[in-house]
Design an enzyme around this catalytic site. Structure first.
Site, PDB file in Angstrom:
ATOM      1  N   CYS A  28      61.443  46.974  58.441  1.00  0.00           N
ATOM      2  CA  CYS A  28      60.570  48.029  58.490  1.00  0.00           C
ATOM      3  C   CYS A  28      59.165  47.238  58.941  1.00  0.00           C
ATOM      4  CB  CYS A  28      60.331  48.683  57.089  1.00  0.00           C
ATOM      5  SG  CYS A  28      61.832  49.603  56.500  1.00  0.00           S
TER       6      CYS A  28
HETATM    7  C1  UDX Z   1      58.883  47.439  52.697  1.00  0.00           C
HETATM    8  C2  UDX Z   1      57.697  48.399  51.928  1.00  0.00           C
HETATM    9  O1  UDX Z   1      57.435  47.796  50.801  1.00  0.00           O
HETATM   10  C3  UDX Z   1      58.531  50.030  51.758  1.00  0.00           C
HETATM   11  O2  UDX Z   1      57.079  50.547  51.419  1.00  0.00           O
HETATM   12  C4  UDX Z   1      58.529  50.669  53.039  1.00  0.00           C
HETATM   13  O3  UDX Z   1      59.329  51.650  52.879  1.00  0.00           O
HETATM   14  C5  UDX Z   1      59.881  49.536  53.827  1.00  0.00           C
HETATM   15  O4  UDX Z   1      59.285  48.474  54.018  1.00  0.00           O
HETATM   16  P1  UDX Z   1      61.001  46.202  52.459  1.00  0.00           P
HETATM   17  O5  UDX Z   1      60.878  45.756  53.965  1.00  0.00           O
HETATM   18  O6  UDX Z   1      62.111  46.565  51.717  1.00  0.00           O
HETATM   19  O7  UDX Z   1      59.907  47.407  51.956  1.00  0.00           O
HETATM   20  O8  UDX Z   1      60.633  44.883  51.612  1.00  0.00           O
HETATM   21  P2  UDX Z   1      59.264  44.399  50.651  1.00  0.00           P
HETATM   22  O9  UDX Z   1      59.703  44.142  49.340  1.00  0.00           O
HETATM   23  O10 UDX Z   1      57.964  45.216  51.109  1.00  0.00           O
HETATM   24  O11 UDX Z   1      58.996  43.020  51.517  1.00  0.00           O
HETATM   25  C6  UDX Z   1      58.841  42.903  52.941  1.00  0.00           C
HETATM   26  C7  UDX Z   1      58.713  41.560  53.331  1.00  0.00           C
HETATM   27  O12 UDX Z   1      57.622  40.872  52.931  1.00  0.00           O
HETATM   28  C8  UDX Z   1      59.855  40.415  52.803  1.00  0.00           C
HETATM   29  O13 UDX Z   1      60.327  39.579  53.756  1.00  0.00           O
HETATM   30  C9  UDX Z   1      58.890  39.613  51.836  1.00  0.00           C
HETATM   31  O14 UDX Z   1      59.220  38.615  51.438  1.00  0.00           O
HETATM   32  C10 UDX Z   1      57.602  39.654  52.370  1.00  0.00           C
HETATM   33  N1  UDX Z   1      56.348  39.647  51.480  1.00  0.00           N
HETATM   34  C11 UDX Z   1      56.397  40.434  50.686  1.00  0.00           C
HETATM   35  C12 UDX Z   1      55.710  38.329  51.596  1.00  0.00           C
HETATM   36  O15 UDX Z   1      55.731  37.476  52.412  1.00  0.00           O
HETATM   37  N2  UDX Z   1      54.710  38.381  50.566  1.00  0.00           N
HETATM   38  C13 UDX Z   1      54.321  39.259  49.755  1.00  0.00           C
HETATM   39  O16 UDX Z   1      53.395  39.069  49.032  1.00  0.00           O
HETATM   40  C14 UDX Z   1      55.055  40.403  49.595  1.00  0.00           C
END
Ligand code: UDX
Length: 427
Positions: A264
């Site tokens: 996403c």
């Molecule tokens: C995301 C959005 O959270 C969600 O609302 C949307 O509908 C789809 O995309 P998702 O991609 O499943 O969800 O994962 P998420 O838990 O948001 O993490 C996304 C990425 O960001 C991961 O690679 C995670 O490692 C990274 N991340 C997350 C960080 O590097 N730092 C953070 O503080 C949080």
């Protein structure tokens, strides 16, 4: 209400199961017979926490699956489009699957007399519902809006936590051209204790992109701050813990590290960049969100080469292949550019991940995969921590099996310790 859900990926399957849990009668539609068969056996086609319990409870009762659009449309009042919207080679949104689903829906609608509501839940760039999907449905059904309703209802589901997020939303957004279809869609969620934001389709589409782009911006901002902190001997986590206490900022999505992956954030930010350019605006900030995210994995390699300038023939353990913990999904995983670079440098890569090995093996079949962290660490000259799996927090004596105890931590899983040469990415 009777609902049909087109597309059985993580959004479609979770939405179908949760709508069934809310008491609706739900029919899933997909062109992949194996997914239809799995669903009708109560077997989830994707891993999502809590999904198999919901399928077991509702399949055969108020939840079924079919590949027959006519049957699904004639036996439902509302149809949700939940198919994928991948990026094309330039990073712009690829609407081919959405267009195909819309055409199939339109053809089925032609044979139906009663009023029917079409809801776009797929993540589509602003104006898509009105200018792409609606015309296709009108053409294929021979009907105009009034004879059917159309709305846009974006999802905000995190992979791995999608059932929880569907049943515990902090917002529900319904964008509609007509009040009737908007009222019907809003009523589907009446079992959830959450206010429904009513707007028009393009605003609903934009809310989704801005939501994801802002979360991605928070991460890239934290990573840029982290890269500066690293040069100054400051721990970003200490900085962001205090900054996050500001009620206007909040503590979430400020974790600096190897960057964001997933199906996403990268896709949606790039699609919004593409849409902005299409309407004549150059999105400098959104571009930098992607640029920082592409820098982060390379900084892992820089820190590694600061310690081992020549990686040729060196065994490097990569702990974590999934784009985040608790999933087997490797789409846009930050491990991919890291492994690619290690291979190009002539390193011997030993990889471990609790769930994602088979998916990564399809991209990199020739590296060594191990079924435990300790086996991947055995004889290694260095270790890169790339995914925030909880188990990596408790690694301890396992490092003693390495040939050279150099740890480059990309996810703040470990902390400096006497018996290893510990290097944090942004701390
Ligand atoms: C995301 C959005 O959270 C969600 O609302 C949307 O509908 C789809 O995309 P998702 O991609 O499943 O969800 O994962 P998420 O838990 O948001 O993490 C996304 C990425 O960001 C991961 O690679 C995670 O490692 C990274 N991340 C997350 C960080 O590097 N730092 C953070 O503080 C949080």
């Amino acid at each position: 209400m009777k609902i049909s859900v087109i597309g059985t990926g993580y959004v479609g399957t979770v939405s179908a199961a949760c709508f069934a849990e809310l008491g609706h009668e739900v029919i899933c539609v997909d062109i992949d017979p194996s997914k239809i068969d799995m669903l009708n056996r109560g077997v989830p086609p994707i891993y999502e926490d809590g999904l198999s319990e919901l399928l077991e409870k509702h399949v055969g009762k108020n939840l079924s699956a079919t590949s027959n659009y006519d049957y699904a449309i004639n036996n439902s009042d509302v149809s949700f489009i939940c198919v994928g919207t991948p990026s094309d080679n330039e990073g712009n949104i690829d609407l081919d699957i959405v267009k195909a689903a819309s055409a199939s829906l339109g053809k089925a609608l032609r044979k139906k007399k009663e009023y029917h509501v079409i809801v776009v839940k797929s993540t589509v760039v602003p104006e898509t519902t009105e200018k792409v999907i609606l015309p296709i449905i009108e053409k294929e059904s021979g009907k105009s809006t009034g004879n059917f309703g159309i709305s846009m209802n974006p999802e905000f589901l995190r992979e791995g936590k999608a059932v929880h997020d569907f049943m515990n939303p902090d917002k529900i957004v319904v964008g509609s051209l007509d009040k009737r279809s908007g009222d019907i869609v809003a009523s589907l969620y009446s079992g959830l204790n959450c206010e429904v934001t009513r707007t028009n389709p393009r605003t609903a589409e934009m809310i989704k992109y801005v939501n994801n782009s802002f979360l991605a911006t928070k991460i890239s901002f934290s990573n840029e701050v982290g890269n500066i902190c690293k040069e100054l001997g400051i721990d970003t986590y200490e900085v962001m813990k205090a900054v996050g206490k500001d009620f206007r900022i909040g503590p979430h999505f400020l974790n600096s590290g190897a960057g964001f992956g997933g199906s996403c954030f990268p896709k949606d930010v790039k699609a919004l960049i593409g849409k902005a350019k299409e309407v004549g605006y150059e999105p400098a900030l959104l571009r930098s969100v992607i640029a920082v995210n592409e820098i982060q994995p390379m900084r892992m390699i820089t820190l590694l080469k600061n310690k081992i300038p020549d990686l040729k023939g060196k065994k490097i353990a990569v702990l974590g292949l999934a784009f985040k913990n608790d999933t087997d999904d490797i789409r846009e995983s930050r491990s991919i550019p890291v492994i690619k670079e290690l291979i190009e440098e002539g390193a011997i890569v030993s990889a471990y991940d609790k769930m994602a090995i088979e998916n990564m093996r399809r991209i990199f079949p020739d590296i060594e995969y191990y079924n435990s962290a300790i086996d991947a660490l055995r004889g290694a000259d260095a270790c890169l921590i790339m995914t925030e799996w909880n188990e990596f927090k408790s690694l301890d004596t396992e490092f003693s099996i390495m040939k050279n105890r150099l740890i480059i931590d990309g996810r703040h899983m470990q902390s400096p310790r006497k018996d290893v040469d510990y290097v944090g990415l942004c701390w």
